[in-house]
Design an enzyme around this catalytic site. Structure first.
Site, PDB file in Angstrom:
ATOM      1  N   GLY A   1       0.811  -1.211   0.000  1.00 32.72           N
ATOM      2  CA  GLY A   1       0.000   0.000   0.000  1.00 32.72           C
ATOM      3  C   GLY A   1       0.847   1.264   0.000  1.00 32.72           C
ATOM      4  N   HIS A   2       2.007   1.203   0.652  1.00 30.99           N
ATOM      5  CA  HIS A   2       2.939   2.333   0.628  1.00 30.99           C
ATOM      6  C   HIS A   2       4.260   1.818   0.068  1.00 30.99           C
ATOM      7  CE1 HIS A   2       5.313   5.796   1.497  1.00 30.99           C
ATOM      8  NE2 HIS A   2       4.463   6.355   2.336  1.00 30.99           N
TER       9      HIS A   2
ATOM     10  N   GLU B   1      -2.772  14.210   1.196  1.00 25.26           N
ATOM     11  CA  GLU B   1      -1.340  14.525   1.012  1.00 25.26           C
ATOM     12  C   GLU B   1      -0.926  14.162  -0.411  1.00 25.26           C
ATOM     13  OE1 GLU B   1      -0.022  11.862   4.097  1.00 25.26           O
ATOM     14  OE2 GLU B   1       0.055  13.477   5.584  1.00 25.26           O
TER      15      GLU B   1
ATOM     16  N   GLU C   1       4.670  18.105   1.064  1.00 25.07           N
ATOM     17  CA  GLU C   1       5.250  17.439   2.224  1.00 25.07           C
ATOM     18  C   GLU C   1       6.763  17.338   2.071  1.00 25.07           C
ATOM     19  OE1 GLU C   1       3.397  13.649   2.939  1.00 25.07           O
ATOM     20  OE2 GLU C   1       4.795  13.150   4.550  1.00 25.07           O
TER      21      GLU C   1
ATOM     22  N   CYS D   1       7.420  11.012  10.061  1.00 32.89           N
ATOM     23  CA  CYS D   1       8.225  10.539   8.944  1.00 32.89           C
ATOM     24  C   CYS D   1       9.141  11.613   8.391  1.00 32.89           C
ATOM     25  CB  CYS D   1       7.317  10.039   7.839  1.00 32.89           C
ATOM     26  SG  CYS D   1       6.147  11.281   7.283  1.00 32.89           S
TER      27      CYS D   1
END
Lengths: 638, 638
Positions: free
Chosen positions: B189-190, B317, B333, B413
């Site tokens: 998913g990421h 985002e 970001e 992060c």
């Protein structure tokens, strides 16, 4: 306060027969489209629309059907607002079939009502043990308030008492319950009951209900933690999750007299301020009136869109900060401008000061009118001042902005709110106090006034002439002089007269005997600038004619409206176009369009060229009636 | 692809000793502030910061403590990134105490690792039966990927194999599990595991891991419904709720070669594109390279902020649409610009085309550098191009924008991403292929190259002269000629020379023998305009010097920056100010400030006046180091 103002009332709907070139289209929509369409929607009979479940919920609550509750916790209020709109329409267009539909719906509400007077199908079906235990989210008082407004309207329209009696039982329950020690500091999460109890009290002649409305207003924010503490009760049931109480959102951060700025959810705020005005004038409460004036000033001077929209944040549907009014991402909920018009109507009635009518007019002729399509079956919930469809992407910060009106909404508070406002429009148009008649909005029709019949003929807002005929009597005729009018003349029986200007109204005295009055308002198209602190309008200008805000649309000006600059030195021309958008005045300006080489890269060291361009503006309220496309109210100026 | 390019590698960190006036401050921060501060944060030792729980989670996973997992599901990755940053710093600043901390942390990871190689404390502690059952939200592969990057970096820096071995067990597990029939179409998913497996494969000499990275890239979007179907498995456990799969968000709407536009969550996208580049060059895959070029073009030509920021929506985002780059509400970001720099680094290495260096430089000198304060303890997560603190209200659509840097974040992060980027900065600065040395960024230092030591001295970006000394050898020296440079000269041993310009680099041939090269770049302050389709910049202009984007701050220009208009005809002046913001060049322009009567109402019929004004610009990366206040990159032009 002066006795004359104290006796002032908005003109009763049964004393007005509107027949207006501008508003006629909208009011016809009420009976031809909005009421029938919304009735079908509430009964889940519209293909392709999100399911309402509203009527079905009441059948389940009445024990006539099996099933679960469907929709938002406040779904009942959609029917209440429909009944209110229907009631208003019956005052100017009797309709036995519609009246039967209303009577049946009212009977259903009566059956769904519990023996103690409680009426709210969500809790009756899904959480009967949690009544009034979640005032923050439960919306029970909100539902009941709208039911009360509907009941008062229906009684006024038809003389029938059934709905009134049903809601008086509810009001009795509330007066009992909310004066027990346990609930003596309680107030609702979404203001509305205050308005309903007030109207019901007036209609039923029950001062107790009005005192209860006052209590809810007075208690608000005295205990700012009510909504946090109620979660601790064992019977508490959540609707949208616990915690995270935002006091500003609910206008409960301070007692109302200490609130100096318009905060939080805009519809809640507007309903609160409307209720504060009701109470201030009813009880002659100067400090509460002062609070209303302070909040009104904050809105109009710092927190209102040029279109009369309020609520600058999609998230929270709320106010943000002074001068923060972003064009594309703003909210300006249709319901909130209805609320602003309601607040202004009360302040206008109570004070006789025309500035409230200016704001009321601004909201009605722009954001409220924009809320419904020409066809009457599509609605805007959110009313931004700049739209670029490609940027309205699902799953992003812009997803609250729909670039085209929608057929119905899952949360359907706006279409019924627009319907009841249009159906009851006459109530915004004029005021009387038993002696005098005051024309607050320039809407054609025949009004029954203390001076007999007053006929008003105008093509406002496209033309500034208003022709009146006054039947007789001795009172004064007050004609509003809007703040945007630079030049005007008043003729009586063909002769120019001077009229006394007081609080934004020109007063003409009787006696009257079939006199004609011609009121000529100069309302040329004009440029409008904003206070330099309104950042979203920096370097920009808007175009207005009278109360109507204009906008650029892609249909007339091509794509990328941001490439256009208007030459404010070159003037504006207007042109009435009968074939366009149902007949409207179009305004043109001169200016320029930026042009550059599309292959030159995103960021460049060379300034774009510009070529001369003609800019065509149409009324904001008529935008999005020709298919999806860009729109902009604030245009670059140069 | 040419052999020369195929052999190209970013310069190894151990072969570079940076000593730069601009970057030195940032790299010093890594060891003096970022690493110690973040270590304390990860160990919950920072008063006033949101609790991390990162190290504690691993102790619980290792069975050494009792307790629940704390933080976001991917909390482990913060430690992985810290280790990566620490490893990079050890290459240029040996530190036995830091190395001991690293070794201890690595041992803890080893103990938290399960016998089959699985490492992810969230699932180990809270949902051991649900491993790999929620690839959409679980972030296990994301955590493991960052661990692998850390392991490869630590091995490269210290020669120690412990971390490598730990993560090779994880990689073996992944290669087994994700080649079973059940998981043969699965992808994360990421995105991140693709990058980690690639680096681990290179460090450990395991082609299998690189093939697995390739498989994850190739599978993505072939089955666009993986994340919907995995919810049906009985072992599935949700993290953030079921349903509502947004394929664009996860870049799984199409197979990667069919993706033409940069979509979805910007960090995920940037990591995916970086991995696609790794794979394209590793396997000589022309169609995959073409896909990278297409996506790069879409970003740089239509979806990137002038500051190298990407991601235009707070919600999600994420990317939104071509040319939709709102200034105040955008996201940009810090992590996403790190990702963009990573993507560009790979494309640059693989193609030798200087345009990738231009973009990499833009991201590093602006959004990435802006991410950390001068003091090194406060960070930006979101990097808008316009800030007005009063409008950044909690509970509204602007709440993602913090107008001042924050000490730590619940979702942390960005600080570790900034730290590893700054610690590994030398890897962005130059490229070598065994014969030639290519200077990609103008950063002072001593580089070990195929031509022996190359010393670079410059005061870039405040001055455009770069002085080099080349020790010996026969290869070519390639000096990047940035796209923004209008005029330049190259002198060799004091004599002007012509150099071959190819793909944005000036090539000078050997042999070398302590030659000096003087590279003079003209980088005056300039105005920059945007493509007219970039609506947020319509009627506006920005100021740059070299790669540095400048901005107005309230500290220099007063409140309400939107009232200022810059006169683009009047030119710009620059002035190096050693005492300001750690020493920086300030740029000044002439223009005007709108003035009006604040009591004139929100909307008016009169244009504001304007008075002459001087506008002072400072580098965007240095904003918000003098207290809260307004900031703006795009300024009205006139």
């Amino acid at each position: 306060m002066e006795a004359k103002i104290r006796n002032a009332k908005a003109i009763a709907l049964k004393n007005a027969r509107l027949d207006d070139p501008f508003w006629g289209r909208y009011t016809r929509l009420v009976t031809e489209k909005l009421l029938p369409y919304q009735w079908r929607a509430l009964n889940d009979l519209v293909p392709g629309a999100e399911r309402s479940g509203c009527v079905e919920n009441l059948r389940v609550a009445a024990g006539e059907r099996e099933g679960r509750f469907h929709g938002y916790v406040f779904q009942d209020s959609d029917l209440a607002k429909w009944l209110e709109a229907a009631a208003y329409s019956l005052t100017w267009r009797p309709d036995p079939a519609l009246e039967r539909q209303c009577d049946e719906a009212i009977e259903l509400i009566g059956r769904a009502q519990e023996p103690d007077g409680y009426i709210d199908s969500y809790f009756t079906i899904e959480a009967p043990g949690a009544k009034f235990r979640n005032l923050r989210q439960g919306h029970e008082l909100y539902v009941m308030g709208h039911m009360m407004e509907g009941a008062a309207a229906y009684f006024d329209a038809t003389g029938k008492r059934r709905f009134l009696d049903i809601m008086c039982r509810t009001a009795d329950l509330i007066c009992d319950k909310f004066n027990t020690p346990e609930f003596s500091a309680a107030y609702p999460g979404h203001e509305e009951i205050e308005l309903g109890l007030f109207k019901l009290g007036k209609a039923a002649g029950e001062k107790r209900y009005i005192d209860m409305a006052r209590a809810f207003v007075e208690r608000r924010g005295v205990d700012p933690d009510w909504f946090a503490r109620e979660e601790e009760h064992p019977d508490y049931v959540t609707v949208w999750g616990r915690g995270g109480l935002d006091r500003l959102y609910h206008q409960c951060h301070l007692p109302v007299r200490e609130q100096k700025t318009a905060e939080g959810h805009a519809v809640r705020a507007a309903y609160l301020y409307s209720a504060m005005a009701d109470i201030a004038f009813e009880y002659g409460d100067g400090s509460l009136l002062h609070a209303c004036e302070t909040l009104y000033g904050n809105i109009v001077d710092r927190r209102m869109y040029i279109t009369g929209g309020i609520g600058s944040s999609g998230a929270g549907e709320r106010f943000t900060a002074d001068f923060d009014l972003p064009n594309a991402s703003g909210y300006a909920e249709s319901c909130a401008s209805v609320g602003l018009a309601m607040f202004c109507r009360r302040m206008l009635t109570g004070t006789g000061d025309g500035r409230y009518a200016d704001t009321m007019e601004r909201a009605l002729y722009n954001t409220v009118a924009a809320g419904v399509s020409l066809g009457g079956e599509e609605f805007f919930y959110v009313n931004p001042l700049e739209v670029w469809p490609e940027s309205c992407v699902e799953g992003t910060s812009m997803e609250h902005v729909k670039p085209v009106r929608q057929r119905w909404f899952g949360c359907a508070c706006c279409p019924p709110n627009i319907a009841r406002t249009l159906a009851g429009l006459a109530g915004y148009a004029a005021t009387e106090n038993g002696e005098d008649f005051r024309l607050d909005l320039f809407i054609s029709g025949r009004y029954k006034t203390p001076m007999g019949e007053v006929e008003v003929r105008t093509r406002f807002p496209f033309e500034g002439n208003v022709a009146l005929k006054i039947e007789g009597g001795g009172g004064r005729l007050a004609l509003r002089l809007p703040g945007y009018v630079r030049d005007y003349a008043v003729l009586r029986n063909g002769e120019r007269v001077e009229a006394e200007l007081r609080d934004g109204y020109l007063y003409l005295s009787g006696p009257w005997d079939n006199d004609t009055v011609e009121y000529r308002l100069e309302i040329p198209p004009v440029f409008v600038w904003a206070d330099t602190r309104l950042r979203a309008a920096a370097g920009r200008v808007a175009v207005m004619k009278g109360p109507v805000v204009y906008c650029l649309e892609e249909a007339d000006n091509g794509t990328n409206l941001s490439a256009l600059t208007v030459d404010t030195k070159a003037g504006l021309t207007e042109d009435y176009r009968p074939e366009l958008l149902g007949g409207t005045t179009v305004i043109k300006a001169r200016g320029w369009r930026d042009v550059d080489d599309p292959s030159g890269g995103l960021y460049r060291f060379d300034e774009p060229q510009r070529e001369p361009a003609e800019l065509t503006f149409v009324p904001y309220c008529l935008w999005d009636n020709r298919g999806p496309g860009e729109m902009a109210v604030w245009v670059r100026r140069g």
